[in-house]
Design a protein around this motif. Structure first.
Motif, PDB file in Angstrom:
ATOM      1  N   MET A   1       0.839  -1.194   0.000  1.00 35.22           N
ATOM      2  CA  MET A   1       0.000   0.000   0.000  1.00 35.22           C
ATOM      3  C   MET A   1       0.878   1.250   0.000  1.00 35.22           C
ATOM      4  SD  MET A   1      -3.072   1.352   0.071  1.00 35.22           S
ATOM      5  CE  MET A   1      -4.140  -0.003   0.568  1.00 35.22           C
ATOM      6  N   MET A   2       0.603   2.176  -0.882  1.00 32.41           N
ATOM      7  CA  MET A   2       1.413   3.388  -0.950  1.00 32.41           C
ATOM      8  C   MET A   2       1.096   4.321   0.214  1.00 32.41           C
ATOM      9  SD  MET A   2      -0.256   5.856  -3.862  1.00 32.41           S
ATOM     10  CE  MET A   2       0.584   4.930  -5.135  1.00 32.41           C
ATOM     11  N   LEU A   3       1.942   5.314   0.415  1.00 31.32           N
ATOM     12  CA  LEU A   3       1.747   6.280   1.477  1.00 31.32           C
ATOM     13  C   LEU A   3       0.416   7.005   1.302  1.00 31.32           C
ATOM     14  CD1 LEU A   3       5.306   7.898   1.668  1.00 31.32           C
ATOM     15  CD2 LEU A   3       4.280   6.304   3.307  1.00 31.32           C
ATOM     16  N   SER A   4      -0.277   7.241   2.417  1.00 28.95           N
ATOM     17  CA  SER A   4      -1.575   7.899   2.359  1.00 28.95           C
ATOM     18  C   SER A   4      -1.464   9.299   1.762  1.00 28.95           C
ATOM     19  CB  SER A   4      -2.194   7.958   3.752  1.00 28.95           C
ATOM     20  OG  SER A   4      -1.345   8.653   4.650  1.00 28.95           O
ATOM     21  N   ARG A   5      -0.364  10.009   2.044  1.00 29.08           N
ATOM     22  CA  ARG A   5      -0.179  11.347   1.501  1.00 29.08           C
ATOM     23  C   ARG A   5      -0.102  11.313  -0.018  1.00 29.08           C
ATOM     24  NH1 ARG A   5       3.760  13.914  -0.760  1.00 29.08           N
ATOM     25  NH2 ARG A   5       5.259  12.250  -0.318  1.00 29.08           N
ATOM     26  N   VAL A   6       0.627  10.347  -0.549  1.00 29.20           N
ATOM     27  CA  VAL A   6       0.766  10.221  -2.005  1.00 29.20           C
ATOM     28  C   VAL A   6      -0.569   9.831  -2.631  1.00 29.20           C
ATOM     29  CG1 VAL A   6       1.922   8.960  -3.858  1.00 29.20           C
ATOM     30  CG2 VAL A   6       3.202   9.622  -1.803  1.00 29.20           C
ATOM     31  N   ALA A   7      -1.263   8.889  -2.008  1.00 27.97           N
ATOM     32  CA  ALA A   7      -2.563   8.461  -2.525  1.00 27.97           C
ATOM     33  C   ALA A   7      -3.537   9.633  -2.575  1.00 27.97           C
ATOM     34  CB  ALA A   7      -3.129   7.336  -1.661  1.00 27.97           C
ATOM     35  N   GLY A   8      -3.549  10.437  -1.515  1.00 30.65           N
ATOM     36  CA  GLY A   8      -4.448  11.586  -1.483  1.00 30.65           C
ATOM     37  C   GLY A   8      -4.123  12.607  -2.551  1.00 30.65           C
ATOM     38  N   SER A   9      -2.842  12.876  -2.778  1.00 29.75           N
ATOM     39  CA  SER A   9      -2.449  13.843  -3.796  1.00 29.75           C
ATOM     40  C   SER A   9      -2.810  13.358  -5.201  1.00 29.75           C
ATOM     41  CB  SER A   9      -0.950  14.124  -3.715  1.00 29.75           C
ATOM     42  OG  SER A   9      -0.639  14.875  -2.565  1.00 29.75           O
ATOM     43  N   LEU A  10      -2.615  12.094  -5.473  1.00 29.68           N
ATOM     44  CA  LEU A  10      -2.979  11.544  -6.776  1.00 29.68           C
ATOM     45  C   LEU A  10      -4.483  11.607  -6.994  1.00 29.68           C
ATOM     46  CD1 LEU A  10      -0.575   8.484  -6.735  1.00 29.68           C
ATOM     47  CD2 LEU A  10      -0.485  10.363  -8.392  1.00 29.68           C
ATOM     48  N   TYR A  11      -5.238  11.289  -5.965  1.00 31.32           N
ATOM     49  CA  TYR A  11      -6.700  11.352  -6.040  1.00 31.32           C
ATOM     50  C   TYR A  11      -7.161  12.782  -6.327  1.00 31.32           C
ATOM     51  CZ  TYR A  11     -11.547  11.163  -4.371  1.00 31.32           C
ATOM     52  OH  TYR A  11     -12.917  11.261  -4.251  1.00 31.32           O
ATOM     53  N   ARG A  12      -6.596  13.735  -5.620  1.00 30.74           N
ATOM     54  CA  ARG A  12      -6.980  15.132  -5.836  1.00 30.74           C
ATOM     55  C   ARG A  12      -6.529  15.625  -7.205  1.00 30.74           C
ATOM     56  NH1 ARG A  12      -5.558  15.081  -0.365  1.00 30.74           N
ATOM     57  NH2 ARG A  12      -3.428  15.771  -0.812  1.00 30.74           N
ATOM     58  N   LEU A  13      -5.371  15.184  -7.662  1.00 27.95           N
ATOM     59  CA  LEU A  13      -4.882  15.570  -8.983  1.00 27.95           C
ATOM     60  C   LEU A  13      -5.875  15.153 -10.065  1.00 27.95           C
ATOM     61  CD1 LEU A  13      -2.821  16.492 -11.093  1.00 27.95           C
ATOM     62  CD2 LEU A  13      -1.597  14.328 -10.746  1.00 27.95           C
ATOM     63  N   GLY A  14      -6.316  13.902 -10.020  1.00 28.36           N
ATOM     64  CA  GLY A  14      -7.292  13.435 -11.004  1.00 28.36           C
ATOM     65  C   GLY A  14      -8.576  14.231 -10.960  1.00 28.36           C
ATOM     66  N   GLY A  15      -9.064  14.548  -9.743  1.00 29.41           N
ATOM     67  CA  GLY A  15     -10.304  15.295  -9.610  1.00 29.41           C
ATOM     68  C   GLY A  15     -10.183  16.734 -10.076  1.00 29.41           C
ATOM     69  N   LEU A  16      -9.068  17.377  -9.800  1.00 30.90           N
ATOM     70  CA  LEU A  16      -8.879  18.770 -10.192  1.00 30.90           C
ATOM     71  C   LEU A  16      -8.794  18.926 -11.713  1.00 30.90           C
ATOM     72  CD1 LEU A  16      -6.330  19.763  -7.426  1.00 30.90           C
ATOM     73  CD2 LEU A  16      -8.580  20.841  -7.773  1.00 30.90           C
TER      74      LEU A  16
ATOM     75  N   SER B   1       2.415   2.759 -15.506  1.00 31.21           N
ATOM     76  CA  SER B   1       2.035   1.403 -15.117  1.00 31.21           C
ATOM     77  C   SER B   1       0.667   1.459 -14.450  1.00 31.21           C
ATOM     78  CB  SER B   1       3.062   0.831 -14.136  1.00 31.21           C
ATOM     79  OG  SER B   1       4.329   0.697 -14.736  1.00 31.21           O
ATOM     80  N   HIS B   2      -0.147   0.455 -14.700  1.00 29.48           N
ATOM     81  CA  HIS B   2      -1.480   0.433 -14.107  1.00 29.48           C
ATOM     82  C   HIS B   2      -1.392  -0.155 -12.697  1.00 29.48           C
ATOM     83  CE1 HIS B   2      -3.816   0.820 -18.157  1.00 29.48           C
ATOM     84  NE2 HIS B   2      -2.843   1.698 -18.016  1.00 29.48           N
ATOM     85  N   ASP B   3      -0.707   0.604 -11.848  1.00 28.89           N
ATOM     86  CA  ASP B   3      -0.488   0.199 -10.462  1.00 28.89           C
ATOM     87  C   ASP B   3      -1.344   1.068  -9.550  1.00 28.89           C
ATOM     88  OD1 ASP B   3       0.766   2.627 -10.729  1.00 28.89           O
ATOM     89  OD2 ASP B   3       2.800   1.884 -10.377  1.00 28.89           O
ATOM     90  N   GLU B   4      -0.990   1.132  -8.271  1.00 27.16           N
ATOM     91  CA  GLU B   4      -1.804   1.889  -7.330  1.00 27.16           C
ATOM     92  C   GLU B   4      -1.819   3.387  -7.642  1.00 27.16           C
ATOM     93  OE1 GLU B   4      -0.631   1.043  -3.319  1.00 27.16           O
ATOM     94  OE2 GLU B   4      -2.129  -0.533  -3.132  1.00 27.16           O
ATOM     95  N   ALA B   5      -0.690   3.935  -8.090  1.00 31.10           N
ATOM     96  CA  ALA B   5      -0.660   5.355  -8.439  1.00 31.10           C
ATOM     97  C   ALA B   5      -1.667   5.650  -9.546  1.00 31.10           C
ATOM     98  CB  ALA B   5       0.751   5.755  -8.870  1.00 31.10           C
ATOM     99  N   TRP B   6      -1.685   4.836 -10.552  1.00 34.98           N
ATOM    100  CA  TRP B   6      -2.643   4.978 -11.661  1.00 34.98           C
ATOM    101  C   TRP B   6      -4.071   4.821 -11.165  1.00 34.98           C
ATOM    102  CZ3 TRP B   6      -5.854   1.166 -13.907  1.00 34.98           C
ATOM    103  CH2 TRP B   6      -6.384   1.477 -15.170  1.00 34.98           C
ATOM    104  N   GLU B   7      -4.294   3.861 -10.261  1.00 34.53           N
ATOM    105  CA  GLU B   7      -5.642   3.621  -9.740  1.00 34.53           C
ATOM    106  C   GLU B   7      -6.170   4.836  -8.987  1.00 34.53           C
ATOM    107  OE1 GLU B   7      -7.485   1.242 -10.498  1.00 34.53           O
ATOM    108  OE2 GLU B   7      -6.365  -0.625 -10.754  1.00 34.53           O
ATOM    109  N   PHE B   8      -5.361   5.443  -8.114  1.00 32.48           N
ATOM    110  CA  PHE B   8      -5.833   6.584  -7.353  1.00 32.48           C
ATOM    111  C   PHE B   8      -6.038   7.810  -8.248  1.00 32.48           C
ATOM    112  CE2 PHE B   8      -4.213   4.289  -3.548  1.00 32.48           C
ATOM    113  CZ  PHE B   8      -5.375   4.369  -2.786  1.00 32.48           C
ATOM    114  N   LEU B   9      -5.206   7.962  -9.251  1.00 34.46           N
ATOM    115  CA  LEU B   9      -5.377   9.066 -10.190  1.00 34.46           C
ATOM    116  C   LEU B   9      -6.700   8.938 -10.928  1.00 34.46           C
ATOM    117  CD1 LEU B   9      -3.795  11.545 -11.261  1.00 34.46           C
ATOM    118  CD2 LEU B   9      -2.822  10.045 -13.011  1.00 34.46           C
ATOM    119  N   ARG B  10      -6.981   7.753 -11.415  1.00 34.76           N
ATOM    120  CA  ARG B  10      -8.234   7.510 -12.131  1.00 34.76           C
ATOM    121  C   ARG B  10      -9.435   7.554 -11.189  1.00 34.76           C
ATOM    122  NH1 ARG B  10      -9.536   3.158 -14.278  1.00 34.76           N
ATOM    123  NH2 ARG B  10     -10.408   3.724 -16.294  1.00 34.76           N
ATOM    124  N   LEU B  11      -9.265   7.106  -9.952  1.00 37.59           N
ATOM    125  CA  LEU B  11     -10.357   7.147  -8.990  1.00 37.59           C
ATOM    126  C   LEU B  11     -10.827   8.586  -8.774  1.00 37.59           C
ATOM    127  CD1 LEU B  11     -12.131   5.584  -6.951  1.00 37.59           C
ATOM    128  CD2 LEU B  11     -10.308   5.928  -5.265  1.00 37.59           C
ATOM    129  N   GLY B  12      -9.872   9.502  -8.589  1.00 39.30           N
ATOM    130  CA  GLY B  12     -10.240  10.898  -8.427  1.00 39.30           C
ATOM    131  C   GLY B  12     -10.933  11.458  -9.653  1.00 39.30           C
TER     132      GLY B  12
END
Length: 310
Positions: A1-16, A137-148
């Protein structure tokens, strides 16, 4: 599991990024309608545009400040997205990072022509989505970006359609509904799918409940649910998985005609579950020391359409 801070930033990036795209498109469509109507703009045109911007989160503005408010909202979203991208630079491909920076350059080079500005933002966002798919890569970073991005899309479409259903109740204004479709880049897809005229029920079905349209709320939530399943992996479903499942069920089993009759009821039900979802995502992935409200998961909100009540 990636760091919560990184996951949150990727999620917000996708949403913004999705937010900037949505606001630019909504305003661009209204500008096009204004040009088509020329001097025949009715008194409700600018209030309608202001209402659409408010639903997109751009706040209130008078008729003279509407375009400036829209441009400012897009700029704020793009600048915030760039800051999020800078904070998680190692998690992004060079192509994606450069794509976010290119959006910033659009702000710097934008002239007075709003259509040109909005078109460049839309093309830049579309390019960024393609780069995300093809260069990461379609890994967790990609998943959180797309989730947002997916949840922001659903969050934009649902209020846009339900508010228009409420305000145009009892009428089928084909021009107005075509504008709603264009605001979601779905007008041509609608005409390819349906040979009949553009109607309120048809638009509600297509933009809210369609299974295959990438711009529909149902498709966005279904993709978000699949992403959360992949993030969690095998094992017991976590809170976001369960809440997203309820949201997906609402969109899967609702009938378009019921939404047309009771758009406020549908929007309320969707909004309640979506509110729980944001809390669950924060508590599970972005601030895992915060406990989610499990009581919200015991009994889902019940929405009964006005037609069913009668």
């Amino acid at each position: 599991m990636m760091l919560s801070r990184v996951a949150g930033s990727l999620y917000r990036l996708g949403g913004l990024v999705e937010r900037a795209d949505h606001v630019a498109r909504v305003v661009d469509v209204h500008v096009g309608l204004a040009l088509d109507r020329g001097r025949n703009l009715d008194a409700a045109f600018w209030p309608d545009l202001q209402r659409a911007l408010a639903l997109a989160g751009a706040g209130d503005a008078d008729a003279h400040g509407t375009m400036l408010a829209a441009r400012t909202e897009v700029s704020v979203a793009v600048q915030a997205a760039r800051r999020e991208a800078m904070s998680v630079r190692p998690s992004l491909s060079s192509e994606v990072y450069e794509g976010v920076n290119d959006l910033q350059w659009v702000l710097e080079d934008a002239g007075e022509n709003f259509h040109e500005f909005a078109a460049r933002i839309q093309r830049g966002v579309a390019l960024l989505h393609g780069l995300t798919e093809e260069s990461m890569s379609h890994d967790e970073a990609w998943e959180f970006l797309r989730l947002g991005q997916r949840l922001a899309r659903a969050r934009s479409v649902v209020p846009l359609v339900t508010d228009k259903l409420r305000r145009l109740a009892g009428t089928d204004d084909a021009v107005a509904w075509a504008g709603v479709l264009r605001s979601c880049s779905a007008f041509e897809a609608y005409r390819w799918r349906f040979s009949a005229a553009v109607t309120a029920a048809g638009v509600a079905q297509f933009l809210l409940l369609d299974r295959t349209l990438p711009r529909s709320a149902r498709h966005a939530v279904t993709e978000a649910l699949a992403g959360v399943k992949r993030i969690d992996g095998p094992g017991e479903a976590k809170v976001p998985h369960r809440v997203l499942g309820r949201l997906a069920s609402l969109l899967e089993y609702t009938v378009a005609e019921d939404v047309v009759v009771d758009p406020i009821g549908f929007a309320t039900a969707y909004g309640e579950i979506a509110l729980h979802l944001e809390d669950a995502l924060t508590a599970t992935y972005f601030r895992p020391t915060r406990l989610p409200d499990e009581r919200a998961l015991v009994t889902p909100p019940i929405w009964t359409s006005q037609s069913q009540q009668q």
